[in-house]
Design a protein around this motif. Structure first.
Motif, PDB file in Angstrom:
ATOM      1  N   GLU A   1       7.968  -6.491  -5.962  1.00  0.00           N
ATOM      2  CA  GLU A   1       7.466  -6.909  -7.271  1.00  0.00           C
ATOM      3  C   GLU A   1       6.626  -5.797  -7.916  1.00  0.00           C
ATOM      4  OE1 GLU A   1       8.145 -10.069  -9.010  1.00  0.00           O
ATOM      5  OE2 GLU A   1       9.758  -9.529  -7.625  1.00  0.00           O
ATOM      6  N   TYR A   2       5.831  -5.120  -7.115  1.00  0.00           N
ATOM      7  CA  TYR A   2       5.041  -3.995  -7.627  1.00  0.00           C
ATOM      8  C   TYR A   2       5.966  -2.892  -8.143  1.00  0.00           C
ATOM      9  CZ  TYR A   2       2.322   0.274  -7.654  1.00  0.00           C
ATOM     10  OH  TYR A   2       1.758   1.464  -8.029  1.00  0.00           O
ATOM     11  N   LEU A   3       6.993  -2.547  -7.362  1.00  0.00           N
ATOM     12  CA  LEU A   3       7.894  -1.463  -7.760  1.00  0.00           C
ATOM     13  C   LEU A   3       8.567  -1.741  -9.097  1.00  0.00           C
ATOM     14  CD1 LEU A   3       9.428  -0.666  -4.291  1.00  0.00           C
ATOM     15  CD2 LEU A   3       8.009   0.880  -5.661  1.00  0.00           C
TER      16      LEU A   3
ATOM     17  N   VAL B   1       0.848  -1.206   0.000  1.00  0.00           N
ATOM     18  CA  VAL B   1       0.000   0.000   0.000  1.00  0.00           C
ATOM     19  C   VAL B   1       0.878   1.249   0.000  1.00  0.00           C
ATOM     20  CG1 VAL B   1      -1.672   1.338   1.343  1.00  0.00           C
ATOM     21  CG2 VAL B   1      -1.978  -1.130   1.075  1.00  0.00           C
ATOM     22  N   VAL B   2       1.909   1.258   0.814  1.00  0.00           N
ATOM     23  CA  VAL B   2       2.828   2.407   0.847  1.00  0.00           C
ATOM     24  C   VAL B   2       3.514   2.573  -0.510  1.00  0.00           C
ATOM     25  CG1 VAL B   2       4.949   3.311   1.864  1.00  0.00           C
ATOM     26  CG2 VAL B   2       3.169   2.364   3.334  1.00  0.00           C
ATOM     27  N   ALA B   3       3.986   1.474  -1.096  1.00  0.00           N
ATOM     28  CA  ALA B   3       4.632   1.547  -2.406  1.00  0.00           C
ATOM     29  C   ALA B   3       3.661   2.107  -3.456  1.00  0.00           C
ATOM     30  CB  ALA B   3       5.154   0.180  -2.827  1.00  0.00           C
ATOM     31  N   GLU B   4       2.419   1.635  -3.425  1.00  0.00           N
ATOM     32  CA  GLU B   4       1.414   2.137  -4.376  1.00  0.00           C
ATOM     33  C   GLU B   4       1.139   3.616  -4.140  1.00  0.00           C
ATOM     34  OE1 GLU B   4      -1.087  -2.031  -4.918  1.00  0.00           O
ATOM     35  OE2 GLU B   4      -1.708  -0.598  -3.391  1.00  0.00           O
ATOM     36  N   ASN B   5       0.972   4.020  -2.886  1.00  0.00           N
ATOM     37  CA  ASN B   5       0.688   5.426  -2.584  1.00  0.00           C
ATOM     38  C   ASN B   5       1.847   6.327  -3.002  1.00  0.00           C
ATOM     39  OD1 ASN B   5      -1.833   4.836  -1.582  1.00  0.00           O
ATOM     40  ND2 ASN B   5      -1.230   4.950   0.569  1.00  0.00           N
ATOM     41  N   LEU B   6       3.062   5.914  -2.666  1.00  0.00           N
ATOM     42  CA  LEU B   6       4.226   6.712  -3.059  1.00  0.00           C
ATOM     43  C   LEU B   6       4.352   6.780  -4.575  1.00  0.00           C
ATOM     44  CD1 LEU B   6       6.950   5.741  -0.444  1.00  0.00           C
ATOM     45  CD2 LEU B   6       6.080   8.041  -0.916  1.00  0.00           C
ATOM     46  N   SER B   7       4.145   5.659  -5.247  1.00  0.00           N
ATOM     47  CA  SER B   7       4.244   5.633  -6.699  1.00  0.00           C
ATOM     48  C   SER B   7       3.251   6.601  -7.337  1.00  0.00           C
ATOM     49  CB  SER B   7       3.998   4.217  -7.223  1.00  0.00           C
ATOM     50  OG  SER B   7       4.025   4.209  -8.633  1.00  0.00           O
TER      51      SER B   7
END
Length: 187
Positions: free
Chosen positions: A111-113, A52-58
């Motif tokens: 993996e998302y990043l 969730v943090v990675a998605e929000n930051l992205s």
């Protein structure tokens, strides 16, 4: 509430990183994002907050045109990579049962990043963290395995921060999932 402290050109800010709208103004005002977040253990499902943090930051970085972000996760995030730990107890109890869902959550965010072409991200993966002062020990890195063989299995939080700051402008670290360790003297 936002708490800020300043030291030698570095500003530390806190906010609710799980709330994209609360995060956006902080990303807007930043040149580089460094994340060393941790979340409570989970027993049955991956710790979803990492992704969730990675998605929000992205999304915030896409919106603001910012690119550089560095995350700190842990050795052994890749499923199956714990087999390289020589300790049966650490490998089978601690890494699988105690922090296994945390490692899986970190892996899912990594993996998302990898799918986010607009980011110059690096995930650093240190071994066990200890509370010691910053050192001048040299770093050894590994971009292919999820541990660093023949190096110390502990590193100070301060040395992790030193490494994160050292690679901010290092383009060879962009897009990497990089395990780090220090060459600690024996004893």
């Amino acid at each position: 509430a936002v708490v800020s402290t300043q030291s030698t050109g570095l500003t530390v800010k806190t906010c609710d990183v799980l709330d994209r709208s609360a995060l956006l103004p902080h990303v807007t005002d930043s040149d580089v994002i460094l994340s060393a977040l941790g979340f409570p253990l989970a027993w049955y499902n991956p710790v979803s907050e990492f992704k969730v943090v990675a998605e929000n930051l992205s999304e915030c970085m896409r919106e603001t045109g910012k690119r550089r972000v560095i995350f700190m996760h842990s050795w052994y995030t890749k499923p199956g990579s714990a087999q390289y730990n020589p300790s049966w107890f650490v490998r089978n109890i601690f890494l699988k049962l105690v922090i296994g869902q945390t490692l899986t959550g970190m892996w899912e965010s990594e993996e998302y990043l990898k799918t986010q072409g607009h980011l110059d991200f690096t995930c650093i993966l240190p071994p066990q963290l200890v509370n010691e002062p910053v050192s001048d020990m040299t770093f050894t890195t590994n971009d292919t395995d999820y541990h660093v063989p023949d190096c110390s299995r502990v590193i100070s939080r301060a040395d992790c921060a030193r490494y994160m700051l050292d690679i901010i402008d290092n383009e060879t670290s962009y897009g990497k999932i990089r395990c780090i360790a220090v060459n600690r003297p024996p004893g």
